[in-house]
Motif scaffolding. Structure first.
Motif, PDB file in Angstrom:
ATOM      1  N   ASP A  84     -30.355  16.929  -1.974  1.00 22.30           N
ATOM      2  CA  ASP A  84     -30.016  18.299  -2.383  1.00 22.30           C
ATOM      3  C   ASP A  84     -30.358  18.532  -3.855  1.00 22.30           C
ATOM      4  O   ASP A  84     -30.872  19.586  -4.223  1.00 22.30           O
ATOM      5  N   THR A  85     -30.083  17.537  -4.686  1.00 22.86           N
ATOM      6  CA  THR A  85     -30.391  17.637  -6.117  1.00 22.86           C
ATOM      7  C   THR A  85     -31.891  17.803  -6.329  1.00 22.86           C
ATOM      8  O   THR A  85     -32.333  18.652  -7.112  1.00 22.86           O
ATOM      9  N   VAL A  86     -32.681  17.007  -5.627  1.00 23.04           N
ATOM     10  CA  VAL A  86     -34.133  17.090  -5.762  1.00 23.04           C
ATOM     11  C   VAL A  86     -34.633  18.448  -5.257  1.00 23.04           C
ATOM     12  O   VAL A  86     -35.480  19.080  -5.898  1.00 23.04           O
ATOM     13  N   CYS A  87     -34.109  18.915  -4.149  1.00 20.70           N
ATOM     14  CA  CYS A  87     -34.519  20.221  -3.609  1.00 20.70           C
ATOM     15  C   CYS A  87     -34.195  21.349  -4.581  1.00 20.70           C
ATOM     16  O   CYS A  87     -35.011  22.253  -4.793  1.00 20.70           O
ATOM     17  N   GLU A  88     -33.021  21.313  -5.193  1.00 13.15           N
ATOM     18  CA  GLU A  88     -32.648  22.330  -6.178  1.00 13.15           C
ATOM     19  C   GLU A  88     -33.601  22.320  -7.364  1.00 13.15           C
ATOM     20  O   GLU A  88     -34.034  23.374  -7.837  1.00 13.15           O
ATOM     21  N   ALA A  89     -33.937  21.135  -7.833  1.00 12.10           N
ATOM     22  CA  ALA A  89     -34.856  21.020  -8.970  1.00 12.10           C
ATOM     23  C   ALA A  89     -36.231  21.582  -8.609  1.00 12.10           C
ATOM     24  O   ALA A  89     -36.854  22.289  -9.416  1.00 12.10           O
ATOM     25  N   MET A  90     -36.697  21.308  -7.413  1.00  9.71           N
ATOM     26  CA  MET A  90     -38.000  21.816  -6.979  1.00  9.71           C
ATOM     27  C   MET A  90     -37.978  23.338  -6.854  1.00  9.71           C
ATOM     28  O   MET A  90     -38.940  24.008  -7.226  1.00  9.71           O
ATOM     29  N   GLU A  91     -36.890  23.889  -6.333  1.00  8.09           N
ATOM     30  CA  GLU A  91     -36.773  25.344  -6.217  1.00  8.09           C
ATOM     31  C   GLU A  91     -36.773  26.008  -7.587  1.00  8.09           C
ATOM     32  O   GLU A  91     -37.380  27.052  -7.781  1.00  8.09           O
TER      33      GLU A  91
END
Length: 86
Positions: free
Chosen positions: A21-28
């Motif tokens: 989730d952390t990685v997905c948020e950063a990518m978004e």
């Protein structure tokens, strides 16, 4: 020591739901920032080629009123940077 910490953090990001989730948020956020930068470049191009001010460019691009202060500040900053580099 550092490699152990790095390996543990990498494993956490890859193997846990919270990490993914952390990685997905950063990518978004990065994807969004890229969109904002493109919008700013388009605004500056409209201002330069059409002789418009920032408000006219934002209206032509149908930028929501809630986002206009952000773009107005960004345009001012970009113009000041261009002026100092000339």
């Amino acid at each position: 020591m550092y490699f152990k910490n790095l390996a543990a953090r990498t494993r956490e990001l890859k193997e846990t739901k919270e990490g993914r989730d952390t990685v997905c948020e950063a990518m978004e956020k990065e994807r969004s920032r890229t969109g904002e930068e493109k919008t700013l470049v388009l605004m500056l191009n409209l201002m330069r080629t059409q002789g418009w001010d920032a408000e006219q460019a934002m209206n032509a691009m149908d930028i929501p009123a809630s986002e206009k202060p952000l773009y107005a500040r960004s345009v001012e900053h970009a113009i000041s940077l261009q002026e100092t580099n000339v």
